[in-house]
Design a protein around this motif. Structure first.
Motif, PDB file in Angstrom:
ATOM      1  N   LYS A   6       3.917  -4.264   4.510  1.00  0.00           N
ATOM      2  CA  LYS A   6       3.528  -2.827   4.349  1.00  0.00           C
ATOM      3  C   LYS A   6       2.549  -2.570   5.717  1.00  0.00           C
ATOM      4  O   LYS A   6       2.039  -3.563   6.152  1.00  0.00           O
ATOM      5  CB  LYS A   6       2.685  -2.787   3.188  1.00  0.00           C
ATOM      6  CG  LYS A   6       3.453  -2.775   1.794  1.00  0.00           C
ATOM      7  CD  LYS A   6       4.113  -1.421   1.563  1.00  0.00           C
ATOM      8  CE  LYS A   6       4.739  -1.594   0.254  1.00  0.00           C
ATOM      9  NZ  LYS A   6       5.530  -0.436   0.158  1.00  0.00           N
ATOM     10  N   GLU A  63      -6.010   7.845   4.223  1.00  0.00           N
ATOM     11  CA  GLU A  63      -5.324   6.581   4.347  1.00  0.00           C
ATOM     12  C   GLU A  63      -3.873   6.681   3.748  1.00  0.00           C
ATOM     13  O   GLU A  63      -3.812   7.232   2.572  1.00  0.00           O
ATOM     14  CB  GLU A  63      -6.230   5.608   3.564  1.00  0.00           C
ATOM     15  CG  GLU A  63      -5.572   4.188   3.714  1.00  0.00           C
ATOM     16  CD  GLU A  63      -6.351   3.074   3.153  1.00  0.00           C
ATOM     17  OE1 GLU A  63      -7.430   2.816   3.584  1.00  0.00           O
ATOM     18  OE2 GLU A  63      -6.080   2.513   2.080  1.00  0.00           O
ATOM     19  N   SER A  71       6.140   1.152   4.354  1.00  0.00           N
ATOM     20  CA  SER A  71       6.851  -0.002   4.517  1.00  0.00           C
ATOM     21  C   SER A  71       6.978  -0.203   6.160  1.00  0.00           C
ATOM     22  O   SER A  71       7.225   0.712   7.009  1.00  0.00           O
ATOM     23  CB  SER A  71       8.286  -0.050   4.010  1.00  0.00           C
ATOM     24  OG  SER A  71       9.143  -0.984   4.810  1.00  0.00           O
ATOM     25  N   LYS A 111      -0.711  -0.152   6.420  1.00  0.00           N
ATOM     26  CA  LYS A 111      -1.711   0.579   5.954  1.00  0.00           C
ATOM     27  C   LYS A 111      -2.304   1.411   7.113  1.00  0.00           C
ATOM     28  O   LYS A 111      -2.962   0.714   7.993  1.00  0.00           O
ATOM     29  CB  LYS A 111      -2.858  -0.132   5.146  1.00  0.00           C
ATOM     30  CG  LYS A 111      -4.064   0.738   4.529  1.00  0.00           C
ATOM     31  CD  LYS A 111      -4.873  -0.161   3.891  1.00  0.00           C
ATOM     32  CE  LYS A 111      -5.880  -1.171   4.486  1.00  0.00           C
ATOM     33  NZ  LYS A 111      -6.909  -1.669   3.634  1.00  0.00           N
ATOM     34  N   THR A 154       0.049   4.576   2.981  1.00  0.00           N
ATOM     35  CA  THR A 154       0.727   2.974   3.270  1.00  0.00           C
ATOM     36  C   THR A 154       2.118   3.509   3.187  1.00  0.00           C
ATOM     37  O   THR A 154       2.602   4.472   2.642  1.00  0.00           O
ATOM     38  CB  THR A 154       0.311   2.247   2.066  1.00  0.00           C
ATOM     39  OG1 THR A 154       0.717   2.784   0.957  1.00  0.00           O
ATOM     40  CG2 THR A 154      -1.121   1.608   1.942  1.00  0.00           C
TER      41      THR A 154
END
Length: 190
Positions: free
Chosen positions: A61, A82, A86, A63, A84
């Motif tokens: 992942k 923020e 892949s 972030k 996230t």
């Protein structure tokens, strides 16, 4: 030993931030976040305000943290978000995520909001300084406040002024305090 993802994906994110620069009329500079964290940091400066996107690689992942303004000093006058996703996501989809989900596309608007908030804060501070100076013209209050209160000492009487709550406190000689109360009563009865 596996190559850190910040090295593997550096070219991909450099390319994405060139495209973000075109979309936001800004120049983004990329760098490693640190030697100890698998992360990249991209930053720009627009209208005198810093903006950066920290990209941290956690397993498969990514972030991404978007910060505008000085978040740690003036949290109220900053923006952060923020997301996230892949690490294997397409470059075009990451670009779209950054521009829309992370709201990097609205960079100039976020900065203008922060600058307006700073301007309002400065105007409030100037008004407060003006009020304090007006009180100083009447009584010789100290230049520095102790516990948020300005004080003036005259003839055994201490007058304390708290500008944020408009509290005026008189301490000391009871005879002088009585005279002051009499003058206050005269003013209130006019």
């Amino acid at each position: 030993m596996e190559t850190p993802k910040k090295v593997q994906y550096r070219a991909k994110f450099d390319s994405i931030f060139q495209q973000i620069g075109k979309a936001t009329n800004s120049i983004w500079k990329g760098e490693e976040w640190s030697d100890y964290v698998d992360a990249l940091n991209y930053k720009t400066n627009l209208l005198g305000q810093n903006a950066n996107v920290k990209i941290e690689f956690v397993k498969d992942k990514v972030k991404a943290l978007f910060l505008v303004g000085n978040y740690y000093t003036y949290r109220r006058y900053s923006f952060s978000k923020e997301i996230t996703f892949s690490v294997n996501k397409d470059e075009s989809k990451i670009l779209k995520d950054f521009l829309e989900r992370l709201e990097v596309k609205a960079l100039e608007e976020k900065i203008k909001n922060i600058l307006n908030a700073y301007k309002e804060m400065e105007e409030k501070e100037n008004l407060e300084r003006f009020r304090i100076e007006a009180f100083r013209r009447v009584l010789p209050f100290d230049k520095k406040a102790y516990n948020g209160k300005y004080s003036a000492y005259m003839d055994g009487v201490t007058v304390l002024f708290e500008p944020y709550t408009n509290l005026l406190e008189i301490k000391g000689n009871s005879e002088m305090a009585l005279k002051i109360c009499g003058k206050i009563a005269e003013l209130l009865n006019q």
